[in-house]
Design a protein around this motif. Structure first.
Motif, PDB file in Angstrom:
ATOM      1  N   GLY A  23     -12.056  76.848 -30.934  1.00 54.64           N
ATOM      2  CA  GLY A  23     -11.059  76.332 -31.850  1.00 54.64           C
ATOM      3  C   GLY A  23     -11.696  75.636 -33.041  1.00 54.64           C
ATOM      4  O   GLY A  23     -12.864  75.238 -32.999  1.00 54.64           O
ATOM      5  N   ILE A  24     -10.922  75.518 -34.125  1.00 54.13           N
ATOM      6  CA  ILE A  24     -11.405  74.856 -35.334  1.00 54.13           C
ATOM      7  C   ILE A  24     -10.416  73.780 -35.775  1.00 54.13           C
ATOM      8  O   ILE A  24      -9.247  73.797 -35.383  1.00 54.13           O
ATOM      9  N   CYS A  25     -10.900  72.880 -36.596  1.00 60.89           N
ATOM     10  CA  CYS A  25     -10.045  71.829 -37.136  1.00 60.89           C
ATOM     11  C   CYS A  25     -10.745  71.193 -38.336  1.00 60.89           C
ATOM     12  O   CYS A  25     -11.923  71.439 -38.587  1.00 60.89           O
ATOM     13  N   SER A  26     -10.018  70.368 -39.057  1.00 58.86           N
ATOM     14  CA  SER A  26     -10.622  69.534 -40.095  1.00 58.86           C
ATOM     15  C   SER A  26     -10.957  68.183 -39.463  1.00 58.86           C
ATOM     16  O   SER A  26     -10.499  67.855 -38.360  1.00 58.86           O
ATOM     17  N   TRP A  27     -11.742  67.378 -40.170  1.00 59.46           N
ATOM     18  CA  TRP A  27     -12.043  66.043 -39.659  1.00 59.46           C
ATOM     19  C   TRP A  27     -10.757  65.220 -39.523  1.00 59.46           C
ATOM     20  O   TRP A  27     -10.600  64.443 -38.572  1.00 59.46           O
ATOM     21  N   ASP A  34     -10.210  66.211 -45.226  1.00 63.61           N
ATOM     22  CA  ASP A  34      -9.441  67.290 -44.587  1.00 63.61           C
ATOM     23  C   ASP A  34      -9.808  68.697 -45.066  1.00 63.61           C
ATOM     24  O   ASP A  34      -9.148  69.669 -44.705  1.00 63.61           O
ATOM     25  N   ASP A  35     -10.877  68.823 -45.892  1.00 60.95           N
ATOM     26  CA  ASP A  35     -11.254  70.154 -46.371  1.00 60.95           C
ATOM     27  C   ASP A  35     -12.587  70.635 -45.801  1.00 60.95           C
ATOM     28  O   ASP A  35     -13.112  71.671 -46.210  1.00 60.95           O
ATOM     29  N   GLN A  36     -13.139  69.898 -44.843  1.00 57.40           N
ATOM     30  CA  GLN A  36     -14.308  70.368 -44.099  1.00 57.40           C
ATOM     31  C   GLN A  36     -13.799  70.881 -42.753  1.00 57.40           C
ATOM     32  O   GLN A  36     -13.202  70.117 -41.994  1.00 57.40           O
ATOM     33  N   ILE A  37     -14.036  72.163 -42.495  1.00 56.32           N
ATOM     34  CA  ILE A  37     -13.489  72.815 -41.305  1.00 56.32           C
ATOM     35  C   ILE A  37     -14.613  73.244 -40.371  1.00 56.32           C
ATOM     36  O   ILE A  37     -15.585  73.875 -40.789  1.00 56.32           O
ATOM     37  N   GLY A  38     -14.481  72.873 -39.100  1.00 55.78           N
ATOM     38  CA  GLY A  38     -15.513  73.244 -38.132  1.00 55.78           C
ATOM     39  C   GLY A  38     -15.019  73.104 -36.708  1.00 55.78           C
ATOM     40  O   GLY A  38     -13.809  73.051 -36.466  1.00 55.78           O
ATOM     41  N   SER A  39     -15.949  73.008 -35.785  1.00 55.63           N
ATOM     42  CA  SER A  39     -15.618  72.914 -34.360  1.00 55.63           C
ATOM     43  C   SER A  39     -16.399  71.779 -33.712  1.00 55.63           C
ATOM     44  O   SER A  39     -17.628  71.732 -33.831  1.00 55.63           O
ATOM     45  N   PRO A  40     -15.712  70.872 -33.025  1.00 56.86           N
ATOM     46  CA  PRO A  40     -16.412  69.832 -32.270  1.00 56.86           C
ATOM     47  C   PRO A  40     -17.209  70.435 -31.113  1.00 56.86           C
ATOM     48  O   PRO A  40     -16.896  71.526 -30.626  1.00 56.86           O
TER      49      PRO A  40
END
Length: 289
Positions: A211-215, A177-183
């Motif tokens: 938009g961004i999110c964690s895995w 949950d600490d890798q943040i990116g965009s699909p």
């Protein structure tokens, strides 16, 4: 216009060819039997024989962890083959669309990376893609370097399919949950690439869904969209060591798209819903719990 698309059997190459079909643009979707990417001469000869006006290079070595042990093979495909493609495109006057990655950046901080921010790949794969970028920039004037991340599409393996497969045997999953990116949904990216290659707006771009999110957040939304009851618990990357180190920050700015007048891709939540529907249509979803 005549376009050569490499990696037709992969997620992005498949959707690029579908989009070229829709636009009634002549193309050839190349697969492994057409030429071996580890054979630079074969790559060059195929392009010379086909004589495309542009090459959209979707094929790549993408086994990020394996690359740490298969450095030579990774670099043959992601560096040497790219050099052969770029040199051949230069000799015949063809445009080149080169697909790159967020992994060229060091992945620190929380800011959105601009296209010219400092590069410092954390793994062999990222370095090979950065070296490919530099080759393209050096050898060509008519090029598009497009950095993407967290890719998913109908024709191949990806994080979403992995989560759906795990849901068949797990009611609880622990996800980073600490890798943040965009699909990036290839069905959304493909039209942008086709619009680029039909233009002369050369340069470097970042192209992911908005938009961004964690895995972990991505996984939660996957199960929600698929109607599956799977509990997701977040954990730091340090608790899940991998052979290749991953960037914590994969946020990428879209200012170059704005400057060139290209539209942003839809929000990733919307892309996910459409992808789940696409999987459902081909019977690839597990039963709802």
């Amino acid at each position: 216009m005549k376009i050569l698309v490499t990696g037709y059997s992969g997620q992005l190459g498949f959707d690029v060819c579908r989009e070229l079909d829709r636009r009634k643009i002549s193309y050839y979707g190349a697969v492994r039997r057409d030429f071996d990417l580890t054979d630079a001469d074969a790559v060059s000869q195929f392009i010379i024989n086909y004589k495309p006006d542009a090459v959209i290079h979707c094929a790549a070595y993408t086994a990020v962890d394996k690359a740490e042990d298969e450095v030579g093979l990774c670099r043959k495909i992601n560096v040497d083959a790219v050099r052969a493609i770029a040199m051949t495109c230069c000799s015949i006057g063809a445009k080149l669309v080169y697909i790159s990655t967020d992994y060229v950046f060091p992945g620190d901080g929380e800011e959105f990376y601009e296209i010219n921010d400092a590069k410092k790949p954390l793994n062999v794969y990222g370095q090979s893609k950065l070296d490919g970028e530099r080759i393209v920039e050096t050898l060509l004037e008519k090029y598009f370097i497009v950095r993407i991340s967290w890719v998913f599409g109908i024709n191949g393996h990806n994080f979403i399919r992995s989560m759906l497969n795990l849901s068949k045997t797990h009611n609880n999953l622990t996800i980073v949950d600490d890798q943040i990116g965009s699909p990036t949904y290839t069905a959304d990216l493909a039209p942008l690439l086709c619009s680029m290659v039909q233009s002369d707006k050369y340069g470097i771009y970042h192209a992911t869904n908005e938009g961004i999110c964690s895995w972990a957040e991505f996984a939660e939304n996957i199960f929600m969209s698929a109607g599956l009851k799977v509990r997701v618990t977040g954990q730091p990357s340090s608790a899940y060591p991998t052979r290749a180190k991953r960037p914590l920050n994969s946020r990428m700015s879209k200012k170059s798209l704005d400057k060139a007048g290209f539209k942003h891709l839809p929000d990733w939540h919307d892309a996910l819903r459409r992808y789940i529907y696409e999987l459902q249509a081909v019977g690839a979803l597990p039963e709802k719990q």
